[in-house]
Design a protein around this motif. Structure first.
Motif, PDB file in Angstrom:
ATOM      1  N   TYR A 199     -10.190   4.591   3.017  1.00  0.00           N
ATOM      2  CA  TYR A 199      -9.143   3.645   2.643  1.00  0.00           C
ATOM      3  C   TYR A 199      -9.060   3.556   1.121  1.00  0.00           C
ATOM      4  N   HIS A 200      -7.870   3.215   0.632  1.00  0.00           N
ATOM      5  CA  HIS A 200      -7.637   3.175  -0.807  1.00  0.00           C
ATOM      6  C   HIS A 200      -7.429   1.763  -1.339  1.00  0.00           C
ATOM      7  N   PHE A 201      -7.130   0.826  -0.466  1.00  0.00           N
ATOM      8  CA  PHE A 201      -6.900  -0.554  -0.886  1.00  0.00           C
ATOM      9  C   PHE A 201      -7.704  -1.523  -0.020  1.00  0.00           C
ATOM     10  N   SER A 202      -7.535  -1.434   1.286  1.00  0.00           N
ATOM     11  CA  SER A 202      -8.210  -2.351   2.209  1.00  0.00           C
ATOM     12  C   SER A 202      -9.552  -1.779   2.661  1.00  0.00           C
ATOM     13  N   VAL A 203     -10.358  -1.355   1.676  1.00  0.00           N
ATOM     14  CA  VAL A 203     -11.641  -0.713   2.018  1.00  0.00           C
ATOM     15  C   VAL A 203     -12.551  -1.680   2.755  1.00  0.00           C
ATOM     16  N   ASP A 204     -12.481  -2.959   2.397  1.00  0.00           N
ATOM     17  CA  ASP A 204     -13.339  -3.931   3.066  1.00  0.00           C
ATOM     18  C   ASP A 204     -12.921  -4.124   4.517  1.00  0.00           C
ATOM     19  N   MET A 205     -11.618  -4.178   4.793  1.00  0.00           N
ATOM     20  CA  MET A 205     -11.167  -4.391   6.169  1.00  0.00           C
ATOM     21  C   MET A 205     -11.561  -3.235   7.076  1.00  0.00           C
ATOM     22  N   ALA A 206     -11.547  -2.015   6.549  1.00  0.00           N
ATOM     23  CA  ALA A 206     -12.006  -0.875   7.351  1.00  0.00           C
ATOM     24  C   ALA A 206     -13.449  -1.080   7.778  1.00  0.00           C
ATOM     25  N   THR A 207     -14.281  -1.527   6.843  1.00  0.00           N
ATOM     26  CA  THR A 207     -15.706  -1.730   7.135  1.00  0.00           C
ATOM     27  C   THR A 207     -15.925  -2.927   8.041  1.00  0.00           C
ATOM     28  N   TRP A 208     -15.167  -4.007   7.838  1.00  0.00           N
ATOM     29  CA  TRP A 208     -15.355  -5.180   8.706  1.00  0.00           C
ATOM     30  C   TRP A 208     -15.012  -4.842  10.155  1.00  0.00           C
ATOM     31  N   ILE A 209     -13.992  -4.002  10.367  1.00  0.00           N
ATOM     32  CA  ILE A 209     -13.643  -3.618  11.741  1.00  0.00           C
ATOM     33  C   ILE A 209     -14.778  -2.833  12.387  1.00  0.00           C
ATOM     34  N   VAL A 210     -15.398  -1.942  11.636  1.00  0.00           N
ATOM     35  CA  VAL A 210     -16.549  -1.209  12.165  1.00  0.00           C
ATOM     36  C   VAL A 210     -17.654  -2.180  12.570  1.00  0.00           C
ATOM     37  N   ILE A 245      -0.408  -1.004   2.631  1.00  0.00           N
ATOM     38  CA  ILE A 245       0.427  -0.855   3.831  1.00  0.00           C
ATOM     39  C   ILE A 245       0.008   0.383   4.609  1.00  0.00           C
ATOM     40  N   GLU A 246      -0.297   1.474   3.909  1.00  0.00           N
ATOM     41  CA  GLU A 246      -0.789   2.685   4.594  1.00  0.00           C
ATOM     42  C   GLU A 246      -2.111   2.407   5.299  1.00  0.00           C
ATOM     43  N   ASP A 247      -3.017   1.703   4.614  1.00  0.00           N
ATOM     44  CA  ASP A 247      -4.299   1.363   5.231  1.00  0.00           C
ATOM     45  C   ASP A 247      -4.089   0.489   6.465  1.00  0.00           C
ATOM     46  N   TRP A 277       5.147  -5.678   7.563  1.00  0.00           N
ATOM     47  CA  TRP A 277       4.645  -5.328   6.234  1.00  0.00           C
ATOM     48  C   TRP A 277       5.338  -4.081   5.690  1.00  0.00           C
ATOM     49  N   ILE A 278       5.609  -3.129   6.567  1.00  0.00           N
ATOM     50  CA  ILE A 278       6.333  -1.930   6.131  1.00  0.00           C
ATOM     51  C   ILE A 278       7.732  -2.310   5.657  1.00  0.00           C
ATOM     52  N   GLN A 279       8.390  -3.214   6.402  1.00  0.00           N
ATOM     53  CA  GLN A 279       9.723  -3.653   6.013  1.00  0.00           C
ATOM     54  C   GLN A 279       9.696  -4.380   4.674  1.00  0.00           C
ATOM     55  N   ASN A 289      12.004   4.330  -6.255  1.00  0.00           N
ATOM     56  CA  ASN A 289      10.890   5.261  -6.322  1.00  0.00           C
ATOM     57  C   ASN A 289      10.839   6.084  -5.033  1.00  0.00           C
ATOM     58  N   THR A 290      11.184   7.361  -5.137  1.00  0.00           N
ATOM     59  CA  THR A 290      11.264   8.223  -3.952  1.00  0.00           C
ATOM     60  C   THR A 290       9.901   8.395  -3.287  1.00  0.00           C
ATOM     61  N   GLU A 291       8.847   8.525  -4.094  1.00  0.00           N
ATOM     62  CA  GLU A 291       7.515   8.714  -3.521  1.00  0.00           C
ATOM     63  C   GLU A 291       7.107   7.511  -2.674  1.00  0.00           C
ATOM     64  N   ILE A 292       7.312   6.311  -3.202  1.00  0.00           N
ATOM     65  CA  ILE A 292       6.958   5.107  -2.445  1.00  0.00           C
ATOM     66  C   ILE A 292       7.801   5.009  -1.176  1.00  0.00           C
ATOM     67  N   LYS A 293       9.084   5.291  -1.288  1.00  0.00           N
ATOM     68  CA  LYS A 293       9.967   5.249  -0.118  1.00  0.00           C
ATOM     69  C   LYS A 293       9.484   6.217   0.957  1.00  0.00           C
ATOM     70  N   ASN A 294       9.115   7.431   0.581  1.00  0.00           N
ATOM     71  CA  ASN A 294       8.661   8.420   1.550  1.00  0.00           C
ATOM     72  C   ASN A 294       7.342   8.003   2.202  1.00  0.00           C
ATOM     73  N   ARG A 295       6.464   7.384   1.427  1.00  0.00           N
ATOM     74  CA  ARG A 295       5.193   6.913   1.991  1.00  0.00           C
ATOM     75  C   ARG A 295       5.442   5.815   3.022  1.00  0.00           C
ATOM     76  N   LEU A 296       6.357   4.929   2.717  1.00  0.00           N
ATOM     77  CA  LEU A 296       6.681   3.860   3.665  1.00  0.00           C
ATOM     78  C   LEU A 296       7.355   4.417   4.914  1.00  0.00           C
ATOM     79  N   LEU A 297       8.198   5.423   4.743  1.00  0.00           N
ATOM     80  CA  LEU A 297       8.840   6.069   5.899  1.00  0.00           C
ATOM     81  C   LEU A 297       7.791   6.711   6.812  1.00  0.00           C
ATOM     82  N   GLN A 298       6.770   7.317   6.218  1.00  0.00           N
ATOM     83  CA  GLN A 298       5.696   7.916   7.020  1.00  0.00           C
ATOM     84  C   GLN A 298       4.955   6.855   7.822  1.00  0.00           C
TER      85      GLN A 298
END
Length: 310
Positions: A199-210, A245-247, A277-279, A289-298
Motif C-alpha cells: 500500500y502507498h497511503f493506507s499502509v496501516d489499514m492493510a496491516t490492521w486488516i491482517v 482511493i486505490e488502496d 470515494w472514487i466518485q 490531470n489525465t493520470e489521476i483520472k485514469n487511475r480513478l477509472l481503473q
C-alpha cells in the motif's frame, strides 16, 4: 534483568522511523523513554538527508540509554521500507510503532500490555485506544472525524466485526501506526502489505486488516497517544489522496479472503462506500490531470468487475 521478570514483562519494541525532523523526533523519543512499562527496547531508523538527528541521538541519548538502538540508513529507504527494516530488527514479542511527529503518554505501553498479559490472552491480536489530536506546536485540537471514539468504555470486540466496520465505513477506527500495539508473530505479512500488494497511503489499514483477521481487538477509551497534524504532512496532496482511493479499492475487494464482509449486506455497503470515494476523486482531485483520472477509472472498473462477479 532476571528471567522471571522477562517472563512477567515480555519485551516490547518501540519502532521510530524518522526523516529530517529532529525537533519532533526528540519529543517522540522522549515520550518513548518515559514509558512506565519496565521492559522496552527502542529502535530508531534514521532516514534523514543530514546528520542532525544522528548527532542528537549519538551525543545526548545513546551514552545514557542502553535500550536505544540507533540505525543510520546508508541510503534513503522511504517511510515504508524504513518501517519494515525496523520490524525485521525488532527483538520484542510485541510491537508498537511511534511516528516521529507523534507522542505517547507515559502509561501507554503498560496499559495496553495489561490486556495481553491477562491469562496470556492468545485470542487477542491487537490493542488500540482513543488518541488525541495536536497541532504543530503540541496544542490540543478538538476531536473530529479523524479520531472518533469506538466506545465510551473499555471493551474487547471481535476482530472480524471491527474490521467489518472499518471496511463498511471506509474509516480507520484502529488509528495511525502510533496508536495500536500488537503481537509480532501475528503479523504474517509485511507491514503495509495485503495479499502481496504494497500500500502507498493506507499502509496501516492493510496491516490492521491482517491483524484483525487473527483475533479479537481491545479498545481503551482513554487517550494514550497523540497524533500530530502539521503542514509538512502529505495528507492533502492530490497524489496521496488518489493513492488512498486505490488502496481502499483493493482493501474492500480483498477483505472477503480474510474472513470479512461475509454477509451480503455488509459487502454491498463496503462496495458502495468505495464507489463513493472514487466518485469524490472524480469531483475534487484535479479534473485536468489525465493520470489521476485514469487511475480513478481503473479503480471504478475494478469495483464494477467485483460487482458483476457476484
Amino acid at each position: 534483568m532476571k528471567e522471571n521478570h522477562k517472563e512477567r514483562y515480555p519485551l516490547v519494541s518501540i519502532l521510530i522511523p524518522t526523516y529530517n525532523r529532529p525537533h519532533y523526533f526528540e519529543l517522540a523519543l522522549t515520550s518513548a523513554l518515559q514509558q512506565t512499562y519496565p521492559n522496552i527496547e527502542i529502535l530508531v531508523g534514521d532516514d534523514s538527508s543530514n546528520e542532525d538527528t544522528a548527532n542528537l541521538v549519538q551525543t545526548k541519548y545513546l551514552p545514557s540509554h542502553s535500550n536505544i538502538t540507533f540505525i543510520r540508513n546508508q541510503r534513503t529507504l522511504g517511510l515504508l521500507d524504513n518501517s519494515l527494516s525496523l520490524f525485521e530488527k525488532a527483538n520484542g514479542d510485541y510491537i508498537n510503532y511511534l511516528m516521529d511527529d507523534d507522542l505517547f503518554y507515559p502509561e501507554k505501553i503498560e496499559k495496553m500490555m495489561a490486556y495481553f498479559l491477562i491469562d496470556h490472552n492468545e485470542e487477542l491480536s491487537l490493542v488500540t485506544s482513543c488518541r488525541n489530536l495536536i497541532n504543530e506546536n503540541g496544542i490540543p485540537l478538538p476531536d473530529g472525524q479523524l479520531n472518533p471514539k469506538i466506545s465510551k468504555k473499555d471493551t474487547i470486540a471481535s476482530g472480524i466485526e471491527m474490521g467489518n466496520q472499518v471496511l463498511i465505513n471506509c474509516h480507520n477506527y484502529i488509528g495511525e501506526p502510533t496508536t495500536p500495539l500488537f503481537r509480532k508473530q501475528d503479523l504474517t505479512e509485511p507491514f503495509g502489505t495485503l495479499k502481496g500488494r504494497r500500500y502507498h497511503f493506507s499502509v496501516d489499514m492493510a496491516t490492521w486488516i491482517v491483524l484483525l483477521s487473527k483475533g479479537n481487538v481491545a479498545y481503551i477509551s482513554e487517550p494514550l497517544s497523540c497524533f500530530r497534524l502539521h503542514r509538512d504532512q502529505q495528507l492533502q496532496s492530490y497524489t496521496k489522496q488518489v493513492d488512498g482511493i486505490e488502496d481502499l479499492t483493493h482493501l474492500v475487494i480483498t477483505a472477503k479472503q480474510y474472513g470479512f464482509l461475509q454477509k451480503r449486506e455488509e459487502w454491498e455497503q463496503a462496495i458502495i462506500e468505495a464507489l463513493n470515494w472514487i466518485q469524490k476523486g472524480f469531483l475534487y482531485y484535479r479534473k485536468d490531470n489525465t493520470e489521476i483520472k485514469n487511475r480513478l477509472l481503473q479503480c471504478q472498473e475494478l469495483v464494477h468487475k467485483e460487482l458483476t462477479s457476484h
